[in-house]
Motif scaffolding. Structure first.
Motif, PDB file in Angstrom:
ATOM      1  N   PRO A   1     -25.271  67.029 -14.725  1.00  0.00           N
ATOM      2  CA  PRO A   1     -26.139  66.777 -13.675  1.00  0.00           C
ATOM      3  C   PRO A   1     -25.995  65.637 -12.736  1.00  0.00           C
ATOM      4  CG  PRO A   1     -27.280  67.060 -15.991  1.00  0.00           C
ATOM      5  CD  PRO A   1     -25.863  67.161 -16.327  1.00  0.00           C
ATOM      6  N   ALA A   2     -25.116  64.843 -13.121  1.00  0.00           N
ATOM      7  CA  ALA A   2     -24.627  63.953 -12.381  1.00  0.00           C
ATOM      8  C   ALA A   2     -23.861  64.334 -11.148  1.00  0.00           C
ATOM      9  CB  ALA A   2     -23.854  62.528 -12.880  1.00  0.00           C
ATOM     10  N   ALA A   3     -23.012  65.133 -11.335  1.00  0.00           N
ATOM     11  CA  ALA A   3     -22.300  66.068 -10.403  1.00  0.00           C
ATOM     12  C   ALA A   3     -22.895  67.123  -9.503  1.00  0.00           C
ATOM     13  CB  ALA A   3     -21.015  66.780 -11.083  1.00  0.00           C
ATOM     14  N   TRP A   4     -24.148  67.516  -9.782  1.00  0.00           N
ATOM     15  CA  TRP A   4     -24.963  68.517  -9.238  1.00  0.00           C
ATOM     16  C   TRP A   4     -24.933  68.183  -7.451  1.00  0.00           C
ATOM     17  CZ3 TRP A   4     -29.015  69.791 -13.361  1.00  0.00           C
ATOM     18  CH2 TRP A   4     -28.425  70.712 -13.992  1.00  0.00           C
ATOM     19  N   PRO A   5     -25.457  66.972  -7.220  1.00  0.00           N
ATOM     20  CA  PRO A   5     -25.918  66.441  -5.840  1.00  0.00           C
ATOM     21  C   PRO A   5     -24.773  66.710  -4.855  1.00  0.00           C
ATOM     22  CG  PRO A   5     -26.602  65.090  -7.297  1.00  0.00           C
ATOM     23  CD  PRO A   5     -25.780  65.791  -8.033  1.00  0.00           C
ATOM     24  N   GLU A   6     -23.318  66.482  -5.289  1.00  0.00           N
ATOM     25  CA  GLU A   6     -22.296  66.590  -4.416  1.00  0.00           C
ATOM     26  C   GLU A   6     -21.791  68.207  -4.216  1.00  0.00           C
ATOM     27  OE1 GLU A   6     -18.861  64.821  -6.207  1.00  0.00           O
ATOM     28  OE2 GLU A   6     -18.890  66.066  -7.861  1.00  0.00           O
ATOM     29  N   ARG A   7     -22.494  69.014  -4.870  1.00  0.00           N
ATOM     30  CA  ARG A   7     -21.952  70.355  -4.869  1.00  0.00           C
ATOM     31  C   ARG A   7     -23.487  71.191  -4.159  1.00  0.00           C
ATOM     32  NH1 ARG A   7     -18.343  72.315  -9.939  1.00  0.00           N
ATOM     33  NH2 ARG A   7     -17.886  70.057 -10.432  1.00  0.00           N
ATOM     34  N   LEU A   8     -24.534  70.794  -4.417  1.00  0.00           N
ATOM     35  CA  LEU A   8     -25.877  71.291  -4.208  1.00  0.00           C
ATOM     36  C   LEU A   8     -25.848  71.795  -2.733  1.00  0.00           C
ATOM     37  CD1 LEU A   8     -28.400  72.251  -5.419  1.00  0.00           C
ATOM     38  CD2 LEU A   8     -29.392  70.155  -4.576  1.00  0.00           C
ATOM     39  N   GLU A   9     -25.579  71.195  -1.809  1.00  0.00           N
ATOM     40  CA  GLU A   9     -25.641  71.569  -0.564  1.00  0.00           C
ATOM     41  C   GLU A   9     -24.663  72.991  -0.214  1.00  0.00           C
ATOM     42  OE1 GLU A   9     -26.787  72.336   3.457  1.00  0.00           O
ATOM     43  OE2 GLU A   9     -27.815  70.891   1.869  1.00  0.00           O
ATOM     44  N   ALA A  10     -23.642  72.556  -0.725  1.00  0.00           N
ATOM     45  CA  ALA A  10     -22.870  73.952  -0.499  1.00  0.00           C
ATOM     46  C   ALA A  10     -23.210  74.988  -1.369  1.00  0.00           C
ATOM     47  CB  ALA A  10     -21.229  73.529  -1.033  1.00  0.00           C
ATOM     48  N   VAL A  11     -23.997  74.891  -2.440  1.00  0.00           N
ATOM     49  CA  VAL A  11     -24.535  75.947  -3.319  1.00  0.00           C
ATOM     50  C   VAL A  11     -25.592  76.536  -2.500  1.00  0.00           C
ATOM     51  CG1 VAL A  11     -25.749  76.640  -5.257  1.00  0.00           C
ATOM     52  CG2 VAL A  11     -23.745  74.966  -5.457  1.00  0.00           C
ATOM     53  N   LEU A  12     -26.433  75.763  -1.817  1.00  0.00           N
ATOM     54  CA  LEU A  12     -27.782  76.293  -1.061  1.00  0.00           C
ATOM     55  C   LEU A  12     -27.187  76.975   0.244  1.00  0.00           C
ATOM     56  CD1 LEU A  12     -30.231  73.477  -1.846  1.00  0.00           C
ATOM     57  CD2 LEU A  12     -30.107  75.683  -2.884  1.00  0.00           C
ATOM     58  N   SER A  13     -26.161  76.392   0.754  1.00  0.00           N
ATOM     59  CA  SER A  13     -25.666  77.189   2.163  1.00  0.00           C
ATOM     60  C   SER A  13     -25.258  78.474   2.002  1.00  0.00           C
ATOM     61  CB  SER A  13     -24.767  76.062   2.690  1.00  0.00           C
ATOM     62  OG  SER A  13     -25.103  74.859   3.181  1.00  0.00           O
ATOM     63  N   THR A  14     -24.431  78.469   0.737  1.00  0.00           N
ATOM     64  CA  THR A  14     -23.932  79.793   0.622  1.00  0.00           C
ATOM     65  C   THR A  14     -25.148  80.727  -0.205  1.00  0.00           C
ATOM     66  OG1 THR A  14     -21.850  78.681  -0.530  1.00  0.00           O
ATOM     67  CG2 THR A  14     -22.412  80.850  -1.365  1.00  0.00           C
TER      68      THR A  14
END
Length: 408
Positions: free
Chosen positions: A173-186
């Motif tokens: 979970p600690a690593a989710w924020p740094e990837r979340l924007e890319a995930v949602l944009s995709t």
């Protein structure tokens, strides 16, 4: 009939199968190559023996077998003895009717593709290619970049994942924020691509309904993230309107002309709950405003309720604070035409980057509508012709043709 069955099977099964193979074998190129080989084998075997009762499971089994053969060949080259080969699969291979045969690893692979080690401009493209099955050309058009440029991005992204030794797992979970924007944009781009076909018959239309499950899963993983909840609301609002998007002749019905009585009220209720939750846990970002736009449309109950154009325009003005890009401004121009007139809307359109939008059919369609309202008939017909030439779904083409022919 066989070719139609294969086309449908490939269209619906590709994302799940490629994701499952990629996660199992930790090799993106191998996953795509194995699935492609399975499709070739299916074209041969199904023509001879008929299609299996569970075509997706058959494709998965054959692709898995091909991948194992490739790995064994690599072991031979490395000086190791290979395992005995698997028997040749038949159409009704063992376990092909097992609905749980193919694991759904798409969300895991999305996080892999959106790893910070992958270049930001490549994350969404790679995910759309592997998870959603979009072609290189389709992705290039979605991002308004040349196809060769996009192809190079995909090659570099796959190489980076292999070289960096990125784990094929959902991160902590600690690593989710740094990837979340890319995930949602995709997911946004993927959903827009699947949703743009009004009749729901395009090659990627099935991904639209599957997005309901993916967004629900994201909300379970990140229950306190307002953007995740807002995106889940947006998808449900849009999917709720699907039953009213085409008429009896298969012609697209614009949102402002749809009959709200045909909309799915249960999905709208789910969307309202997600959006209320989003606003209760944080400030409204871009996705919150986008979901509110959809919510404003879905507040209509009957065909007699007037479209909420003034509210729509205000929300687009708010959205520009977060996303000031040609796509938002083009959609805003539609609302401007309704509130302030076609002349003001056309003025807003003419200052957009025409060179960048030249290959974007909606740009020409919106421009054509403004010219039509201003009685600039010849220019409007030319703009409709350009939109039609760029290619749209059949339902949208029929609608554009009808508008153009009315002018003639």
């Amino acid at each position: 009939m066989m070719r139609e069955a294969l086309t449908i099977a490939v269209r619906t099964a590709q994302p799940r199968i490629v994701a499952a193979l990629a996660v199992r074998f930790r090799d993106l190129d191998l996953a795509e190559e194995a699935f492609a080989d399975a499709c070739l084998r299916a074209a041969e075997v199904w023509e001879r023996d008929g299609s299996p009762s569970d075509s997706a499971a058959w494709l998965y089994r054959v692709a898995e077998r091909f991948a194992l053969q490739i790995l064994r060949a690599r072991r031979i080259r490395g000086g190791l003895l290979p395992d005995a080969p698997d028997p040749e699969p038949t159409v009704e291979a063992a376990m092909c009717d097992d609905a749980s045969l193919i694991p759904d690893d798409r969300l895991r692979l999305i996080f892999v593709c959106c790893h910070p080690a992958v270049a930001a401009e490549s994350r969404a493209a790679l995910t759309l290619r592997l998870i959603c099955g979009l072609s290189t050309g389709e992705i290039a058009r979605a991002f308004l970049v040349p196809e060769p440029t996009l192809a190079q991005r995909l090659v570099r992204a796959k190489r980076k994942i292999a070289e960096a030794g990125i784990r094929f797992e959902v991160p902590e979970p600690a690593a989710w924020p740094e990837r979340l924007e890319a995930v949602l944009s995709t997911l946004e781009v993927a959903y827009a691509r699947a949703h743009e076909d009004a009749a729901g018959t395009g090659s990627h239309a099935g991904f639209a309904s599957e997005m309901l499950g993916l967004t629900a899963l994201l909300c379970e993983l990140l229950p306190r993230d307002p953007e995740v909840a807002a995106f889940a609301a947006l998808v449900r609002y849009a999917e709720a309107r699907r039953p009213a998007r085409v008429d009896g002749e298969g012609i697209m019905i614009p949102l402002s002309e749809q009959n709200p009585a045909l909309w799915d009220r249960s999905l709208i209720g789910e969307a309202d709950a997600y959006l209320e939750h989003a606003f209760s846990i944080g400030s409204a970002g871009a996705r919150g405003v986008q979901a509110a736009l959809h919510g404003a449309w879905c507040s209509r109950l009957t065909h007699d309720d007037p479209p909420p154009w003034p509210e729509i325009l205000k929300l687009y003005d708010r959205l520009l604070m977060f996303r000031d890009d040609p796509f938002v401004r083009l959609n805003r121009a539609v609302a401007v035409a309704e509130v302030y007139g076609a002349a003001m809307a056309l003025a807003d359109i003419e200052v957009l980057d025409a060179a960048r939008l030249e290959g974007f059919a909606p740009y020409h369609a919106v421009r054509a509508d403004c010219l039509r309202r201003l009685s600039r008939t010849k220019e409007a017909i030319a703009a409709y012709d350009t939109a039609l030439a760029l290619g749209s779904s059949q339902a949208e083409k029929l609608w554009l043709q009808r508008r153009r022919d009315e002018l003639r």
